[in-house]
Design an enzyme around this catalytic site. Structure first.
Site, short mmCIF file in Angstrom:
data_model
loop_
_atom_site.label_atom_id
_atom_site.label_comp_id
_atom_site.label_asym_id
_atom_site.label_seq_id
_atom_site.Cartn_x
_atom_site.Cartn_y
_atom_site.Cartn_z
N SER A 1 3.98 39.84 46.70
CA SER A 1 3.97 41.21 46.18
C SER A 1 2.83 41.43 45.19
O SER A 1 2.36 42.57 45.05
CB SER A 1 5.32 41.59 45.56
OG SER A 1 5.73 40.70 44.56
N LYS B 1 0.71 32.66 53.66
CA LYS B 1 1.20 33.62 52.66
C LYS B 1 -0.01 34.31 52.05
O LYS B 1 -0.90 33.64 51.50
CB LYS B 1 2.02 32.89 51.59
CG LYS B 1 2.46 33.79 50.43
CD LYS B 1 3.55 33.14 49.60
CE LYS B 1 3.88 33.97 48.38
NZ LYS B 1 5.11 33.54 47.70
N GLU C 1 -1.17 29.50 50.77
CA GLU C 1 -1.24 30.78 50.06
C GLU C 1 -2.59 31.00 49.39
O GLU C 1 -2.80 30.61 48.24
CB GLU C 1 -0.13 30.87 48.99
CG GLU C 1 -0.11 32.22 48.27
CD GLU C 1 0.90 32.30 47.13
OE1 GLU C 1 1.50 31.26 46.78
OE2 GLU C 1 1.08 33.39 46.58
C1 5MM Z 1 1.51 35.20 43.88
O1 5MM Z 1 2.63 34.58 43.40
C2 5MM Z 1 3.61 34.19 44.35
C3 5MM Z 1 4.38 35.37 44.87
O2 5MM Z 1 4.94 36.07 43.77
P1 5MM Z 1 4.73 37.65 43.64
O3 5MM Z 1 5.44 38.26 44.84
O4 5MM Z 1 5.40 37.97 42.34
O5 5MM Z 1 3.26 37.93 43.63
C4 5MM Z 1 4.56 33.21 43.68
O6 5MM Z 1 5.19 32.39 44.65
C5 5MM Z 1 3.82 32.36 42.69
O7 5MM Z 1 3.07 31.43 43.40
C6 5MM Z 1 4.87 31.73 41.79
O8 5MM Z 1 5.45 32.74 41.01
C7 5MM Z 1 4.33 30.62 40.93
O9 5MM Z 1 3.32 31.09 40.11
P2 5MM Z 1 2.80 30.14 38.92
O10 5MM Z 1 1.77 31.00 38.26
O11 5MM Z 1 3.99 29.92 38.05
O12 5MM Z 1 2.29 28.90 39.54
#
Ligand code: 5MM
Length: 345
Positions: free
Chosen positions: A266, A224, A182
């Site tokens: 998202s 991702k 990602e």
């Molecule tokens: C970009 O964040 C990932 C996708 O979430 P959104 O669709 O809300 O953008 C998400 O998997 C993110 O990696 C996790 O929420 C973990 O984030 P943190 O900041 O807790 O490592």
């Protein structure tokens, strides 16, 4: 000759199952800091009891497996028991949902590069992966972030993060776990749609160059990434069609055809925008990879708001989650219509 990872068939079949047509991934891997902020926005006390209750609500949503192929968990959730005494990953498997886990330990400032980050977690990764696999995880995720700004992202930040993502992916495949790689280009800032496209192209291209150098089996991983969007302070008006065309154009230039799937995050878009834009992207014919979603906020926000930390709200909160999951499952088939929101309201 490039060595073949010992679990390649398992990796390939898990990767394909995660992008099973008509389904997508629920990202519920928020670390303590992120989940704490999400709870605080709804005045929900940040206790272990509430974290467990919320993650159980998500994982036990009836019929969720019809629209969700996999759920990305935070490490704590992998060992969480649910009300019937089973561990949460087993409950997911019963619903036909593949358990996965975020294995990075968060971003940190990149020394000497103000405003830029790298992602930590490589040090003891091999041992942790063996433990996660024993606890039922079948895939992993690692996120690197790239801010767009004056001179950002730097070539050094792109190169460092791409190398780390590749090391993560190779280590994950060695453990028989499908890596979700990602690289997230952040929405913050005043950049245009074109600049986001230019930066994303460079980042993703470098990531695939390093994945290749580290002998990552591209048919046993997923990418991702974000949709190509103008920065949130840009003020540029763009249509879903422009977003979809730019996103597909960029990805077609830099993502090899043997990657089984690309799943979109998202990234701070509201849930309806994210679904509508996903639908537009997925309406185009025959990209080489399967396109799907791996949303966090755009799947969870409405459910979290309805739940608000109260056990009496579990059922309506699950209904909100299922609704968004189903809309996004329609979107990956190009069959979502904005009018459907009103029908379900
Ligand atoms: C970009 O964040 C990932 C996708 O979430 P959104 O669709 O809300 O953008 C998400 O998997 C993110 O990696 C996790 O929420 C973990 O984030 P943190 O900041 O807790 O490592």
């Amino acid at each position: 000759m490039t060595p073949v990872p010992p679990f390649l068939t398992v990796l390939q079949s898990t990767a394909r199952a995660l992008v099973d047509p008509g389904k997508g991934i629920l990202a519920a891997d928020e670390s303590f800091g992120t989940l704490g902020r999400r709870f605080a926005a709804h005045d929900i006390p940040f206790t272990r009891e509430n974290r467990y209750a919320y993650r159980e609500l998500l994982a036990t949503t009836p019929e969720l497996g019809d629209a969700i192929s996999g759920m990305i968990l935070f490490e704590e959730t992998l060992s969480q028991p649910i009300a019937d005494g089973t561990l949460l990953p087993s409950a997911l498997v019963r619903h036909g949902i593949i358990p996965g886990v975020k294995v990075d330990t968060g971003t940190r400032a990149l020394p000497a590069f103000p405003g830029e980050t790298t992602t930590r977690g490589l040090d003891n990764l091999r041992a942790r992966l063996a433990d996660y696999a024993a606890r039922g995880a079948r895939f992993t995720k690692w996120r690197a972030t790239f801010a767009i700004g004056d001179g950002l992202p730097s070539a050094t930040a792109i190169e460092t993060n791409a190398r780390i993502l590749a090391l993560f992916a190779a280590t994950s495949q060695e453990a028989g776990l499908v890596p979700i790689v990602e690289p997230e280009v952040l929405m913050a800032g005043g950049h245009t749609l074109d600049r986001c496209g230019h930066i994303t192209r460079g980042v993703v291209q470098t990531v695939f160059a390093r994945l290749d150098e580290h002998r990552v089996a591209l048919d046993g991983m997923l990418l991702k990434t974000g949709m190509i969007l103008p920065g949130e302070d840009c003020g540029q008006a763009v249509t879903s069609t422009e977003i979809a065309e730019t996103t597909l154009h960029v990805l077609q230039q830099v993502v090899p055809a043997n990657v089984p799937g690309i799943v979109f995050l998202s990234g701070g878009q509201n849930d309806v925008d994210a679904t509508e834009r996903l639908n537009e992207i997925c309406r185009y014919d025959n990209p080489p990879w399967t396109l799907s979603f791996s949303f966090g906020r755009a799947l969870q926000d409405a459910a979290l708001q309805v739940w608000a930390g109260d056990a009496a709200n579990v059922v309506p909160a699950q209904a909100e989650l299922l609704k968004r999951a189903r809309f996004n499952a329609l979107a990956v088939q190009g069959r979502y219509a904005a009018g459907s929101e009103r029908v379900f309201a």
